[in-house]
Write a protein that holds these residues in place. Structure first.
Motif, PDB file in Angstrom:
ATOM      1  N   ASP A  92      30.582  33.803  22.258  1.00 30.56           N
ATOM      2  CA  ASP A  92      31.404  32.644  22.603  1.00 30.56           C
ATOM      3  C   ASP A  92      30.672  31.662  23.512  1.00 30.56           C
ATOM      4  N   VAL A  93      29.821  32.168  24.396  1.00 29.44           N
ATOM      5  CA  VAL A  93      29.134  31.289  25.340  1.00 29.44           C
ATOM      6  C   VAL A  93      28.016  30.506  24.655  1.00 29.44           C
ATOM      7  N   LEU A  94      27.266  31.152  23.769  1.00 32.88           N
ATOM      8  CA  LEU A  94      26.174  30.463  23.078  1.00 32.88           C
ATOM      9  C   LEU A  94      26.699  29.767  21.832  1.00 32.88           C
ATOM     10  N   HIS A 102      36.642  36.035  21.336  1.00 27.83           N
ATOM     11  CA  HIS A 102      36.994  37.103  22.278  1.00 27.83           C
ATOM     12  C   HIS A 102      37.611  36.452  23.514  1.00 27.83           C
ATOM     13  N   PRO A 103      38.832  35.991  23.401  1.00 32.82           N
ATOM     14  CA  PRO A 103      39.434  35.166  24.462  1.00 32.82           C
ATOM     15  C   PRO A 103      39.542  35.861  25.809  1.00 32.82           C
ATOM     16  N   LEU A 104      39.854  37.142  25.858  1.00 36.03           N
ATOM     17  CA  LEU A 104      40.002  37.813  27.142  1.00 36.03           C
ATOM     18  C   LEU A 104      38.660  37.931  27.857  1.00 36.03           C
ATOM     19  N   PHE A 109      35.067  35.614  32.159  1.00 36.20           N
ATOM     20  CA  PHE A 109      33.852  34.893  32.539  1.00 36.20           C
ATOM     21  C   PHE A 109      34.188  33.505  33.083  1.00 36.20           C
ATOM     22  N   GLY A 110      35.028  32.772  32.351  1.00 36.96           N
ATOM     23  CA  GLY A 110      35.315  31.392  32.703  1.00 36.96           C
ATOM     24  C   GLY A 110      36.041  31.227  34.013  1.00 36.96           C
ATOM     25  N   TRP A 111      36.808  32.245  34.436  1.00 40.16           N
ATOM     26  CA  TRP A 111      37.564  32.157  35.682  1.00 40.16           C
ATOM     27  C   TRP A 111      36.651  31.814  36.861  1.00 40.16           C
ATOM     28  N   ASN A 112      35.459  32.417  36.866  1.00 36.30           N
ATOM     29  CA  ASN A 112      34.491  32.136  37.929  1.00 36.30           C
ATOM     30  C   ASN A 112      33.388  31.174  37.499  1.00 36.30           C
ATOM     31  N   ALA A 113      33.103  31.110  36.196  1.00 39.54           N
ATOM     32  CA  ALA A 113      31.946  30.355  35.718  1.00 39.54           C
ATOM     33  C   ALA A 113      32.043  28.869  36.005  1.00 39.54           C
ATOM     34  N   TRP A 114      33.234  28.318  35.975  1.00 39.29           N
ATOM     35  CA  TRP A 114      33.366  26.870  36.146  1.00 39.29           C
ATOM     36  C   TRP A 114      33.355  26.447  37.609  1.00 39.29           C
ATOM     37  N   ALA A 150      27.850  28.300  39.001  1.00 36.30           N
ATOM     38  CA  ALA A 150      28.196  29.721  38.975  1.00 36.30           C
ATOM     39  C   ALA A 150      28.020  30.327  37.587  1.00 36.30           C
ATOM     40  N   ALA A 151      28.201  29.506  36.543  1.00 38.63           N
ATOM     41  CA  ALA A 151      28.068  30.017  35.177  1.00 38.63           C
ATOM     42  C   ALA A 151      26.676  30.586  34.937  1.00 38.63           C
TER      43      ALA A 151
END
Length: 425
Positions: A92-94, A102-104, A109-114, A150-151
């Motif tokens: 999903d990231v690449l 894989h939404p969960l 990941f996204g909760w902290n990545a942004w 952070a990502a």
């Protein structure tokens, strides 16, 4: 390439490849049958501090957490879920913005990545965990107080646990050679040494995929580009550049923190605060006297890179875009800080400032190696809402100036080719 002395093989551009080892596209190709072999150093990364200790990034979570002291549990809670679900996360990231498979996993990941990595590091108390995050996040070439820095810390940190930070046996050219070998096995033809000044030279082609930056696309296809899309290309932000040095060495680097000898990559920047100051200065058009330096020592794990008991080393620091400041002494001062006696080992050196990097590859505008600044906007709309498509029929953009951005992973071209095939059908 022998940049310094005969028998010393250097990587002209990238040297360490966690995203290549993770790439869903590369993994689908028989690259090992075309000679590609990955070497995994015992440690992906070491980050020395002035007291002679070092933070490390290992495939082993337990080994990584050892030097982190009271921050070990917090680090494990942050990284373990990402590493454990790496194969799902990387799919999903690449890729381009789309509904996640894989939404969960992506949400975790996204909760902290942004966020910015400075706020993320606030959960740690000791210097080692903070410095480790800062150095990995600095690969974003963003100020550490800006998101989505952070990502990068999370993605590259989790990659270190899941797949390591490997190097290619014989040098990074082995990756290109394997890709070229596979293409030729399919009947493909590669022509080099020819500069395409205009897409009109390729008028017979049904589809043209341009592995160039927005600036080069404007030069090549400007007559076909509509005003709205042209404005997007003209407004594209390139971000900081780099200054790179390669050394031929008489022996291994004499690290004070002995654990650094086991690391393929060494981050030289000291504490979180020092790296924060260094990266912030670049965005003000300044150069900190103690810059963050990323160093690779491939010959410690691949004897083919240097003759006898000698070695090669590769390093760069971030500089303002287009900087003309000479950085060799400053970079070597940072190495000497953590490896006293380094200069006595230098047999020869080769340097590339931003202008030299751009001459080598015109996509590296002003020395910018990530295909453009990794800002919030350009992390999603890269270079515009059209992503891989352009306003000209049959012309596509497939460089690191499209999602998912910089790194050796092949996914920009993969998704651009997919779009082109859909448009043809």
């Amino acid at each position: 390439m022998e940049l310094t002395l005969p028998g010393f093989l250097h990587d002209v551009c990238s040297a360490v490849h966690p995203l290549a080892a993770s790439s869903p596209f590369f993994s689908s190709l028989p690259l090992p049958s075309h000679g590609l072999q990955w070497i995994q150093p015992p440690l992906a990364l070491a980050h020395p501090l002035d007291d002679g200790t070092a933070a490390i990034l290992s495939r082993s979570m337990e080994e990584t957490c050892g030097p982190l002291g009271s921050d070990a549990d917090q680090y494990c809670r942050l990284m373990s879920p990402l590493a454990a679900n790496w194969s799902d996360l990387i799919q999903d990231v690449l890729g381009p913005p789309r509904a996640p498979r894989h939404p969960l996993t992506l949400a975790r990941f996204g909760w902290n990545a942004w966020r910015d990595v400075k706020s993320l590091a606030g959960r740690f108390r000791g210097p080692h965990a903070k410095a480790l995050l800062a150095g990995i996040a600095a690969h974003s070439m963003l100020p550490l107080e800006r998101g989505p820095s952070a990502a990068f810390a999370l993605l590259l940190g989790a990659a270190g646990h899941a797949v390591g930070w490997p190097i290619a046996r014989g040098g990074s050219q082995a990756i290109a050679n394997a890709l070229a070998g596979h293409l030729r096995s399919l009947g493909g033809e590669i022509r080099t040494g020819e500069s395409v000044k205009s897409v009109e030279e390729l008028a017979a082609a049904k589809v043209i995929l341009c592995d160039v930056s927005p600036r080069q696309l404007l030069a090549m296809a400007g007559a076909r580009i509509r005003p709205r899309y042209r404005r997007c290309l003209e407004q594209f932000e390139y971000g900081p550049g780099v200054y790179k040095v390669d050394w031929a060495l008489a022996g291994p680097i004499p690290w004070t923190a002995k654990v650094c000898h086991a690391a393929g990559t060494v981050h030289l920047g000291g504490t979180f605060e020092e790296i924060e100051n260094s990266e912030r200065a670049i965005w003000r058009g300044e150069i900190d006297p103690h810059p963050f330096v990323i160093l690779s020592q491939p010959s410690s794990f691949d004897p083919s890179r240097a003759p006898g008991s000698k070695h090669v080393a590769w390093a760069y620091c971030h500089v303002p875009n287009g900087s003309t400041v000479e950085m060799v002494e400053t970079i070597e001062n940072q190495i000497e800080r953590f490896a006293p006696g380094f200069r006595r080992l230098v047999l020869a050196r080769h340097t590339m400032d931003p202008a030299a990097l751009e001459r080598h590859n015109p996509n590296l505008v002003g020395g910018s190696i990530n295909g453009g600044a990794q800002t919030y906007r350009q992390a999603i709309l890269r270079p515009s809402y059209k992503l891989y498509g352009t306003s000209a029929r049959g012309i596509y953009l497939c460089s690191a100036s499209t999602p998912p951005g910089g790194g050796v992973h092949g996914m920009c071209g993969y998704y651009a080719a997919q779009k082109a095939l859909r448009d043809l059908s």
